[in-house]
Each structure stands twice: as C-alpha cells, then as structure tokens.
Design a protein around this motif. Structure first.
Motif, short mmCIF file in Angstrom:
data_model
loop_
_atom_site.label_atom_id
_atom_site.label_comp_id
_atom_site.label_asym_id
_atom_site.label_seq_id
_atom_site.Cartn_x
_atom_site.Cartn_y
_atom_site.Cartn_z
N THR B 282 0.83 -1.21 0.00
CA THR B 282 0.00 0.00 0.00
C THR B 282 0.86 1.25 0.00
O THR B 282 0.64 2.18 -0.78
CB THR B 282 -0.91 0.00 1.26
N ARG B 285 2.29 1.96 -3.43
CA ARG B 285 1.33 2.60 -4.35
C ARG B 285 1.11 4.06 -3.97
O ARG B 285 1.04 4.94 -4.84
CB ARG B 285 0.00 1.84 -4.34
N GLU B 286 1.03 4.34 -2.67
CA GLU B 286 0.86 5.73 -2.22
C GLU B 286 2.05 6.60 -2.61
O GLU B 286 1.89 7.77 -2.97
CB GLU B 286 0.66 5.78 -0.70
N ALA B 288 3.91 6.17 -5.23
CA ALA B 288 3.75 6.43 -6.66
C ALA B 288 2.72 7.53 -6.88
O ALA B 288 2.93 8.45 -7.68
CB ALA B 288 3.35 5.15 -7.39
N ASP B 289 1.62 7.44 -6.13
CA ASP B 289 0.58 8.45 -6.26
C ASP B 289 1.11 9.83 -5.88
O ASP B 289 0.82 10.83 -6.54
CB ASP B 289 -0.61 8.11 -5.35
N ALA B 290 1.89 9.88 -4.81
CA ALA B 290 2.44 11.16 -4.34
C ALA B 290 3.34 11.77 -5.40
O ALA B 290 3.33 12.98 -5.63
CB ALA B 290 3.20 10.95 -3.03
N GLU B 292 3.13 11.19 -8.59
CA GLU B 292 2.26 11.62 -9.69
C GLU B 292 1.65 12.98 -9.36
O GLU B 292 1.60 13.87 -10.22
CB GLU B 292 1.16 10.58 -9.91
N ALA B 293 1.23 13.11 -8.10
CA ALA B 293 0.64 14.37 -7.67
C ALA B 293 1.65 15.50 -7.76
O ALA B 293 1.29 16.66 -7.98
CB ALA B 293 0.13 14.24 -6.23
N LYS B 297 5.12 11.36 -14.23
CA LYS B 297 4.23 10.43 -14.94
C LYS B 297 4.55 9.03 -14.45
O LYS B 297 5.69 8.57 -14.53
CB LYS B 297 4.46 10.52 -16.45
N ASP B 299 3.74 4.85 -14.31
CA ASP B 299 3.12 3.70 -14.97
C ASP B 299 3.76 2.43 -14.43
O ASP B 299 4.83 2.48 -13.81
CB ASP B 299 3.31 3.81 -16.49
#
Lengths: 486, 485
Positions: B282, B285-286, B288-290, B292-293, B297, B299
């Motif tokens: 988890t 993934r967070e 990676a999200d951070a 991205e934010a 980019k 993937d």
C-alpha cells in the motif's frame, strides 16, 4: 641419444630405444623488466632484503585492490609481437589455491582470454616452434623450507619472502613441437635472446627471471602422442636437456615393461640426474578459475600495436639471416650465431661491406673483441685490420692482439701495430734467424729430422725469442719443413 | 517524533561548526551522550572510538579557530561499517577470524571523510563479512533496531543504520552487495543509498563479492545522504573498477522536483504473488501516487528477468566470496589456530574463525566454481545477470527511474528468520536486481507498516543516474506521511 639421424615431418628427431620418438612442449615463465610490480607500486627488484618491497596490495591485505601496471601490459604485448602472436582483448582470472607464498590464496592470471595467442619462434636451424599463447600473470612469493627434506610437507618451518609476490610474469606456452632435446635448448636460448633484444626481460635463469617447465612424452611414429609428464625445477639450459633425456628414457622403459605412463608433475633433481613424482593428475587442484572482478577487461588499441611493431628491434633470427647472407653462407653457422648473440653483427656487416674478408671478420668478432668495447671500433678500423692480416702484414696472433687493443683504446690498427713494432718480417731475414736457431738447437733438430714433430718446439721458441714474437709461426714451421725435406 | 526531527542533520552540524556557532567537540559530546544512554541495548558499534573522536574534534575546532576551511563535513560525527579499513584501528568484519587485525592503511572513502573534516566516531556492527540481512550473523552479537529493540535493524549494514536511526551519528557509511544498505535503511526508517557500481572507491573495503560491492551513505535526510555521497564518491586510481566520470553535484538537484519525470513501478518487485506485507504494498502505491501528484508520470513496467535475480545472486556472490575470503588462512594476519601441518592449520583456523553463514556461502561458492559445474552455475548466473541488465535497459528507455519497496516487510523480530537461510535470503528480493545490474538505488522512508514500523521505498535509476534518483528521493521525502514511531 643425442644423435639426430633422420627426418620426422621434415625435421630432426631424437632416436630413442625401440623406435620411440620424443615429443616436448615447453612452458617458460619470464619476469617482465618493469620498474614496479604488476598490480602495485612496489619496486620490481631482485636481491633486496626479504619483505622490504611489499605493500598492502602485494601482501593481499584485506581491502586492497590491484591496478594493472601499464608498462607490464606494454612489455607483454611487445613480446607477443616479437613472437608473431595475435594480440587480443584479454581478461584476468583468479586461479584459486591455498599456499603460504601466495597471500591472497589466489593468483591473478590470464586464463581463457590471454593477451597473446598463435605465434611462433624459428630456431637457428630453421625449425618453426608454434607458440600457443603468452599470457600475463603475477609471480608468487618465495618459500624457504627449513628442516626435513626441503619441502613444505616435512619442513620444521618455512620462511616466506614476499618481495617477488606480484612481480609481473609472462608465461609462454609452446605447442608440442620439439622432437629433440637440442631443439628445446635452442628454443630457450633463442627466446632468451629475443627477451633481451626487446628489453622485455633480463631472462636470467640463475636469478629465476626465466623458468622452464617441460612437458615430455614419447610415442611410436604414426601413432597418437603419448601421455605427458610435466617436469619442473629445471634450473639451466643444460639441465633442460638432461631432464628431457632422462624423462624420455624413463617413459620408454615403462612402456617397454608393459606399464603405462601416468600423467603427473615430476621434479627434476639436478644432483641425482633424475625426475621424481611431485603429484599425479588425480591430485591436481581444481583451480576454480573465474574472471577477476577487481580488474576490467583490456582491449588493445590497434594504433598501439602498430606502434609496438614499428618500434620492435630486429630480432636474432632476422639478424642471423642477414649476417649469414653477407658472409656468403647459405644458413647461419656457429660463428654467425655467436656474433649475433654478442650483438656485434652490425659491426660485422659494416666491415664486410667495407671490403673485409668475412671469415676473418667473424673470427675476430667471435673471439677477440669484447662486446662492451664495440663502440670504440669503427667498421673502417676493423676492415683495415682484416686487410692488414689478409695481406700478410700482420700474423693471425698479432691481428688478434691488435683487435683487442682497438677495443680498449679506440686507436686505428696501423697505429697499434706500429707501437707494438708489429711489422711483417722479410722472409730472407727470417730464414737467417731460422738457420741460427737450428744451429743453436742441434739435438732438437736431429730429433725433428728423425720425425719427432714435437721437437720443433725448441727451435720455434728460439726464433720467437729472437724476433720478440713477431715471426709468423706458420711461416717458421714451413721453413723448418723445407729444410728437413731438402 | 521521528529521528529526522529529533536530531540535527550533518548539513546543519557542518554549517554550524564551520560558522563557529557550535564546536565540533560539543557536537561530538552530544552524540557520545546518546551513545552512552542507548548503546547498551542497541549494540550498533563493534568499536566506539570516543577518545580518538574527542582528539579529532578538538583538532577540528583548533583549525576552525585558526581560520581554516576544514571541509564540507566539518565536525560531523560519522560511523563506519566495520568492513572499511581504518589505519591502526581494529577492522573486524564482525568475524573472529580478523580478531584484532589493525589495517596499516585507510580505505579511500575514509581518507576522503577525514579530508572533509568528519569525525569518525566508531566502527559499526554487521553480519559477518556483510553476509546477512539482519545483523544477527555477527560474531560479536546482534544489533537491535532502535525503533523496537526486540526487532532486527536489517543487514548487513545494521550497525550503521541503527547508529543513524538512534542519533549516534548524523551519517554513516555502509556497504551494499545485494541490498545491505537499502534494506537496513528501510527497516530503521532512514535514508540509504547504493551508488552506481564504480562510483565510490572500494579500495579498503574488505570484499564480500567484488563485482557487486559498493559503499554508500546512511542519513536521516536525503540531503545528508547526497552530501556524504558527494564527499566519498568520485574516481580513485587505486580502484581499477572506479568510474572516471566526475561525481555530480547531487545537492544542487534536490530542489528541482519531479515534474515531467517518467517513473515506472516494477511489476515483478511489488509482491503480487504474495510474500510481501500488504502495508508495504500500500505504501508503495501511495508513494507512486504522491510522485504523480507532484507532477511525475507514473506507470507500471515489467522487468521480467528480475525474478531470477535472487537465484543468480546466490551463485555469483558466494562464488566471489569463496575466493575473496581465501586469504583468511591464519598465515599472516588475524586468527591462527596453529596445528602440526600447514593444511591442518588452514582447516582449524577457518573452522574456528568463520561463522555458519560465511561457511555456508564459501561452500556454495566453491561448488559453483568447481570444474564441471562452472557453466551450469556461475556461467549461467552471469548470463542471467546480462538478461537483467538488458531488461532494465529496455525499461529505462521508457522511464527515468523505477520504484519498488526496498524490503518485502518491516523490521522483524530477532530470531524470526535465522532458522531458515532461504527465508532470510528472500529479504533481498527487491534490492538484488539493481545490484546485479550495477545500477544506483536507494531507500527512502515513506510512512509506516505493521506495528507502526517504517516502510522504505526503493528508487532505482540507470547507471550514472544518481541525479534523477536523488531528485525523486527528495520528492518522496517531502511527501512522506509523518508518524514513524
């Protein structure tokens, strides 16, 4: 067993009992003449106090790392080119085995990707010996086993000098192309000459900077090669010949007795003149070679190799051929070989070109001139000296003395001859002195006339004394002979 | 409060000391006081060098008083993994076989630290010869995780990771062969980086697996890790595998953000088939999200051969180790158990001197290199290594950096994995692929997992890609949720 009587694929071979023939390959280790060791900055120097030329790298201390000596690489490539090898991209490997004189317990050596491959060396007699490879490796330290039989297994204790540890070596592996012990000896001599000529190594067997192991086997003609034994501890060219001959006969005896030759490493004992077993193939170590990860692959620059080729000195074989041709010989003979070995071939060529008689020139350069004095002797002086001799103005023994002095002083031959009062004697003057000598040595003369050739010594001696050595001994003998037969 | 917030950074110390605002001695004393307080329960150090460090700090202060510029690590205490050679100071690799061996020379990185004004405070514990993932394989006893002393700090550089996490030193050096910096950094909640193979000189690092070993920094901030990396990195003529390129200005890149960077989540290293703790997945993934934010980019990317990394590593590393560790033979240094013959002395010395894991790997490696087995084992492992490099190269055509967890799990209890070596080896599953490729990779703390223990995110980059790697690490640090205990 030294007689070479017939041809085997065009060359000489050693005649062994019961029709066996000899097959030998040599592995020669030479120390490269570098300023520093292969992987560190310690001096590469023989004869210093034990364990003074050492550092963390060559002592294999934990954490230390090797850095390849560029000069060693250069010399190795130079040797490769002198042996007509292909110089290739190379990789160092680790050869793993435990021994106290090798502090890392592995030796860094080229294994499946050596720098030099597929060369050859031509012996003075024209035989071509194939060179399989000439690869770089580090030397080990030197153990001295105290007590027991002088070997580590029964020694009371052992001392190790690590000064030699990490000294750069090239191992030159020949193909099994030798058919006589003489060829093997000639190969080592020739290789030594090449090493010295190219400045790659001082190649002194007595100091261990050139070491030879021989792989010896025997077989019957037209059958596959026999099982080989590797002979170690060969300390001179003479020992090499003896060891090969001993080992070949040992193997023939085994085969003739219905036994097998077992592949093994054998130790040459110089005093006993025999080999004895060191270890069999079954006991051989598994060296677990793998690429040395502390070093990077070496890729030779083609421009570098061209530069090495261009800078190579003329090698002994080429020099012998040139001198033989100039001296009117179809093949290099002993005098040519010796003059080239003594490094006096350039002088000989120049003197002959200046008109000197080739045989007299070679004789003087073979025996009379110290090579260290060659710089004092211009070719013109040598040619003049030979001319004085061939014209009869100097006797052979006078010419010999004059050559030596030319070397020592750099003076012209006429000047030396004049200083020494060497003047060709008038034959009539000499005849008078000979007659006086006969008169003064009546007893000797009678014996001489009775056929006792030795008796002329007293008369010749008298002549020489009277002429202060200037009489030509040959001419005196002729005059005596004339008088006896008159 | 997290360790980052509690203690001063190396950059902060160096600035204060250089400006004369703090003395190197007071900085040192503060760290020694913390060591006094907690070293008994943690055991980060094999050798604490308090007296040497005091003399050195006083020397730094005197030089600063004399107006000298003492370097970018002025007065900064630094802990050294005990497989880095230090002149005249015991260097043990946490092995009995090195006994009281004192090297006659300093490792290049140690020389560079001294030249930068650092104060060496001690030599830290490790798994014997850096072989392990928990620092339990030390002949001198395990190191404990400062965040929970019932748990391991990871390994093999567990002592260095623990020292930094406990505030014993702002920065430390470790070595990473298959994850020995990144995994303990993750388990101790600190930053740990392994540079590109050849970036940091290995001269003076006692070798475990020479084609994989790299020295790298531990720090509590990405900036400190970059600072230490800059000091110790760069070409060294004493290491033939050292990269000639000059070392980049890492700190200058940290503030540049990740806008436009292409970041790939490595499918094979996300634990899809189990074995990874769900919180670790988890947090990854967070992370990676951070990113991205923050403008990157992101993937998912496949690096197929990475799944063979562990198998290839456990042939290559032991093979090299079997050769590297041959020199510990009782002849010239370290332990010697003298017997009647040379062979018996070798046997007795090595039997007494090496621990079980080291012996296991020596045997494994000896076997893998044996005549007749070389091609099937070592040779094949090297081919796998080439495949991994090729697969990474393909991924880096599309991505600037790759992301994965640094460890499949958070810090585990002492003794949890010692019974089964294979379970222990699996700790390195995420870190090994970059090691085999020789690529840079680092772990950055990013939130917590089970039991509130820190999770480390691994940022990987292609060879010489330290700049983009540190940029991403700085962005992760900035976005990391607080609350590590």
């Amino acid at each position: 067993m030294t007689a070479t009587t017939a041809s085997d694929q065009g060359g000489a071979f050693t005649e062994l009992p019961s029709g066996y023939r000899l097959v030998v390959g040599l592995e020669v280790h030479v120390e490269l003449h570098t300023a520093t060791k292969l992987f560190c900055g310690c001096p590469n120097q023989f004869g210093d106090d034990p364990n003074t030329n050492v550092c963390p790298v060559c002592l294999g201390l934990p954490g230390s790392m090797p850095v390849l000596n560029a000069q060693a690489m250069e010399l190795a490539m130079r040797l490769g080119r002198a042996l007509h090898c292909e110089v290739r991209p190379s990789v160092f490997a680790r050869k793993n085995y435990f021994y106290p004189d090798m502090p890392k317990d592995y030796q860094v050596s080229q294994y499946d990707q050596p720098t030099n491959v597929d060369g050859h060396l031509d012996l003075p007699d024209g035989t071509r010996i194939g060179i399989e490879r000439a690869h770089i490796e580090e030397d080990t330290g030197k153990s001295t086993h105290v007590g027991g039989g002088g070997r580590i297994h029964d020694a009371a204790y052992s001392l190790v000098d690590y000064n030699r540890c990490g000294v750069p070596l090239v191992e030159i592996v020949s193909r099994p192309d030798f058919r006589t012990a003489e060829q093997a000896k000639a190969y080592v001599n020739e290789l030594r000459a090449i090493l010295v000529a190219t400045g790659v190594s001082d190649a002194k067997m007595e100091e261990g900077s050139l070491r030879v192991d021989a792989n010896v086997s025997v077989h019957q003609p037209d059958t596959p090669f026999g099982t080989r034994c590797e002979i170690k501890n060969i300390n001179s060219v003479r020992s090499l010949g003896r060891a090969i001959e001993y080992e070949a006969l040992r193997q023939v005896d085994l085969l003739e007795a219905g036994e097998r030759v077992i592949q093994q490493t054998r130790h040459w004992n110089e005093d006993e003149g025999r080999t004895h077993m060191l270890r069999s193939k079954e006991e051989a170590e598994d060296y677990r070679y793998f690429p040395e990860p502390d070093l990077v692959p070496m890729v030779p620059d083609p421009a570098r190799i061209e530069a090495i080729d261009a800078a190579l000195p003329r090698l002994p074989a080429e020099r012998r051929a040139a001198l033989a041709e100039a001296a009117g010989r179809t093949l290099p003979d002993e005098s040519v070989t010796i003059v080239v070995d003594r490094g006096l071939d350039e002088l000989a060529l120049d003197a002959v070109a200046a008109g000197a008689d080739a045989d007299r020139t070679l004789t003087h350069l073979q025996h009379d001139l110290d090579p260290d004095h060659a710089a004092n002797v211009p070719a013109a002086h040598l040619a003049q000296l030979v001319e004085l001799e061939t014209s009869g103005a100097l006797t052979a023994s006078q010419a010999k003395q004059v050559v030596a002095e030319m070397g020592e002083t750099g003076k012209a031959p006429e000047a030396i001859a004049a200083e020494r009062g060497f003047e060709a004697m008038d034959t009539s003057e000499l005849e008078g002195i000979v007659d006086e000598a006969i008169a003064a040595n009546g007893e000797a003369w009678e014996k001489y006339c009775a056929g006792e050739q030795k008796a002329q010594g007293a008369i010749v001696g008298h002549v020489m004394k009277a002429t202060r050595g200037q009489a030509d001994g040959k001419l005196v003998s002729q005059l005596l002979e004339q008088r006896r037969s008159a | 409060m997290s360790p980052v917030e509690r203690f001063q950074t190396a950059a902060g110390v160096a600035a204060a000391v250089a400006a004369g605002e703090r003395s190197a001695r007071s900085v040192l004393d503060e760290h020694l006081a913390r060591i006094d307080e907690r070293e008994g329960e943690i055991h980060a150090f094999n050798h604490l060098l308090a007296d040497e460090a005091r003399a050195r700090a006083d020397e730094i202060d005197a030089r600063i008083a004399a107006g000298e510029d003492v370097g970018p690590l002025a007065g900064v205490p630094v802990a050294l993994k005990d497989n880095l050679c230090t002149r005249g100071i015991p260097t043990t690799c946490s092995s009995k076989i090195l006994d009281d061996w004192r090297p006659p020379y300093d490792a290049t990185v140690v020389t560079r630290l001294r030249d930068a004004g650092a104060v060496v405070i001690g030599k830290t514990n490790l798994d014997e010869f850096a072989m392990g993932s928990s620092t339990e394989n030390s002949a001198f006893g395990p190191t404990r995780n400062p965040l929970d002393t019932s748990r391991v700090p990871g390994g093999s550089s567990g002592g260095s990771a623990a020292a930094v996490a406990a505030g014993f030193a702002p920065i430390a050096l470790g070595s990473d062969t298959g994850g020995s910096i990144r995994q303990p950094a993750a388990l101790c909640g600190v930053v740990g980086a392994k540079p590109t193979y050849g970036r940091a000189s290995r001269y003076g690092l006692i070798a475990f697996a020479s084609s994989l070993d790299q020295i790298g920094p531990f720090a509590r901030t990405v900036e400190d890790a970059a600072l230490l990396m800059e000091v110790v990195g760069g070409h060294d003529p004493l290491d033939a595998t050292s990269i000639p390129e000059p070392f980049p200005d890492l700190r200058g890149t940290l503030g540049r953000g990740v806008e436009g960077l292409r970041i790939g989540l490595v499918e094979e290293l996300l634990g899809g088939e189990g074995g990874f703790q769900p919180e670790v997945q988890t947090r990854t993934r967070e992370a990676a999200d951070a990113l991205e934010a923050a403008g990157a980019k992101v993937d998912v990317v496949s690096v197929p051969a990475s799944t063979y990394g562990l198998s290839a590593y456990y042939l290559i590393a032991p093979a090299e180790a079997s050769s590297n560790l041959a020199r510990f033979d009782g002849v010239r240094f370290g332990l010697r158990d003298e017997r009647a013959t040379m062979g018996e002395t070798y046997d007795a010395t090595r039997t007494a001197g090496f621990g079980a894991e080291v012996k296991r790997r020596i045997m494994l490696g000896t076997y893998a290199l044996s005549s007749g087995y070389y091609d099937a084992y070592y040779g094949k492992a090297q081919r796998v290594r080439t495949m991994i490099i090729d697969d990474f190269d393909a991924a880096y055509e599309r991505f600037d950096v790759l992301l994965s967890p640094a460890s499949p799990c958070v810090a585990f209890p002492l003794g949890d994995k010692t019974a089964d070596p294979l379970t222990m080896y699996l700790n390195d599953v995420c870190t090994i692929p970059s090691s085999l490729a020789g690529h840079p990779a680092m772990s950055v703390p990013f939130g917590t997992g089970a039991e509130g223990l820190p999770v480390g995110i691994q940022v990987m980059a292609p060879a010489l890609g330290e700049e983009q790697m540190f940029r991403v690490a700085a962005a992760l640090e900035a976005a990391a949720p607080g609350g590590a205990r």
